[in-house]
Design an enzyme around this catalytic site. Structure first.
Site, PDB file in Angstrom:
ATOM      1  N   ARG A  48       0.733  -1.313  -0.249  1.00 17.49           N
ATOM      2  CA  ARG A  48      -0.427  -0.200   0.081  1.00 17.49           C
ATOM      3  C   ARG A  48       0.930   1.315   0.264  1.00 17.49           C
ATOM      4  O   ARG A  48       0.610   2.449  -0.765  1.00 17.49           O
ATOM      5  CB  ARG A  48      -0.974  -0.078   0.772  1.00 17.49           C
ATOM      6  CG  ARG A  48      -1.898  -0.758   1.176  1.00 17.49           C
ATOM      7  CD  ARG A  48      -2.532  -0.772  -0.010  1.00 17.49           C
ATOM      8  NE  ARG A  48      -3.722  -2.103   0.217  1.00 17.49           N
ATOM      9  CZ  ARG A  48      -4.863  -2.447   0.305  1.00 17.49           C
ATOM     10  NH1 ARG A  48      -5.400  -1.762   1.505  1.00 17.49           N
ATOM     11  NH2 ARG A  48      -6.043  -3.399   0.854  1.00 17.49           N
ATOM     12  N   ASP A 152     -17.670   7.864   6.267  1.00 16.96           N
ATOM     13  CA  ASP A 152     -16.464   6.850   6.717  1.00 16.96           C
ATOM     14  C   ASP A 152     -15.333   7.919   6.607  1.00 16.96           C
ATOM     15  O   ASP A 152     -15.567   9.296   6.711  1.00 16.96           O
ATOM     16  CB  ASP A 152     -16.407   6.324   5.197  1.00 16.96           C
ATOM     17  CG  ASP A 152     -15.874   5.223   5.202  1.00 16.96           C
ATOM     18  OD1 ASP A 152     -16.409   3.909   5.134  1.00 16.96           O
ATOM     19  OD2 ASP A 152     -14.414   4.975   4.655  1.00 16.96           O
TER      20      ASP A 152
END
Length: 277
Positions: A48, A152
């Site tokens: 990532r 979120d």
């Protein structure tokens, strides 16, 4: 919807994330979001972070983490959070919850305005499914205004949710009659209808921060989010959900999540379905 960290099996070639760098990332993510990255997830974190290292043209993970520390705008810090936390969801996920909503919750709301919160909404599939369920039931139930708040942590997934455009591969679990009724099809993508979009308000919220939300909510859905927090944080979140729910309001968790039986603030009605006492 959830913010989580998943395992990947293939290593990233070239750069190597050291243990010290891995531990620093773990500390950053936990301190900011409450999410624990487990030991053994080095390959995931490395893959990532590589996305940001390559985009910025840097030569090492150490250089990247120093860049995060030195970026006074805070933008790269948020980019780090976005790239490390991943969000997986789909339409009509854990369908028995929506069956319960249709058969038990919505009849109780007949004639009332509805205030709903989807916490950890990811790319929007859950709040859209919620809106569809409400609209389908409204045809024979009826109530006043409907307000769905969807939040979120990740800016990236919220942008997708706000666009309301999904590839055909995302629509596999959606019945054809629902597709025709609430989506338009264009060049291999499905666009959610304006009727649905008007029901949902999207906003960014870190569950570890102060919640600038006004209750009471009839229903809170926070599914597949708390599993990534420690027990103390889970208990704190449940207490805050309790405060924001109306008496008799409903809390939906993911099927791998639960509220301890000794917590007398909620009664368990079905798998991962709780009602405020």
């Amino acid at each position: 919807m959830r913010s989580s960290v998943e395992q990947v099996s293939r290593p990233v070639g070239g750069l190597k994330l050291t243990n010290d760098e891995f531990q620093k990332v773990r500390k950053i993510i936990h301190g900011y979001s409450g999410i624990f990255i487990q030991e053994g997830k080095e390959a995931l974190v490395q893959s990532r972070l590589m996305k940001r290292v390559r985009k910025l043209g840097l030569s090492s993970f150490k250089e990247y983490l120093n860049y995060v520390d030195s970026d006074s705008s805070g933008e790269e810090f948020l980019a780090l959070v976005d790239v490390i936390t991943t969000n997986k969801t789909n339409f009509f996920r854990e369908a028995k919850h929506f069956d319960f909503i249709e058969s038990r919750v919505l009849p109780e709301l007949r004639g009332r305005s509805v205030k709903w919160w989807n916490a950890g909404c990811s790319t929007g599939e859950e709040p859209i499914t919620t809106a569809i369920t409400l609209l389908e039931a409204k045809q024979h139930t009826g109530w006043g205004s409907v307000k769905i708040l969807a939040t979120d942590l990740s800016r990236d997934v919220l942008e997708v949710a706000k666009q309301g455009v999904y590839p055909a591969s995302k629509m596999a679990g959606v019945p054809q009659d629902i597709l025709r009724k609430y989506f338009s099809h264009d060049n291999g993508h499905f666009h959610v209808s304006n009727e649905i979009r008007k029901m949902i308000t999207y906003g960014r919220l870190n569950l570890m921060d102060r919640w600038p939300l006004k209750g009471p909510f009839n229903v809170i859905m926070c599914r597949n989010v708390m599993i990534y927090f420690n027990r103390q944080t889970q208990q704190e979140l449940v207490a805050k959900f309790h405060q924001l729910l109306e008496p008799g309001g409903y809390l939906f968790l993911g099927h791998s999540e639960s509220i301890p039986k000794e917590n007398r603030s909620f009664v368990n009605l079905a798998p991962a379905v709780y009602q405020k006492r």
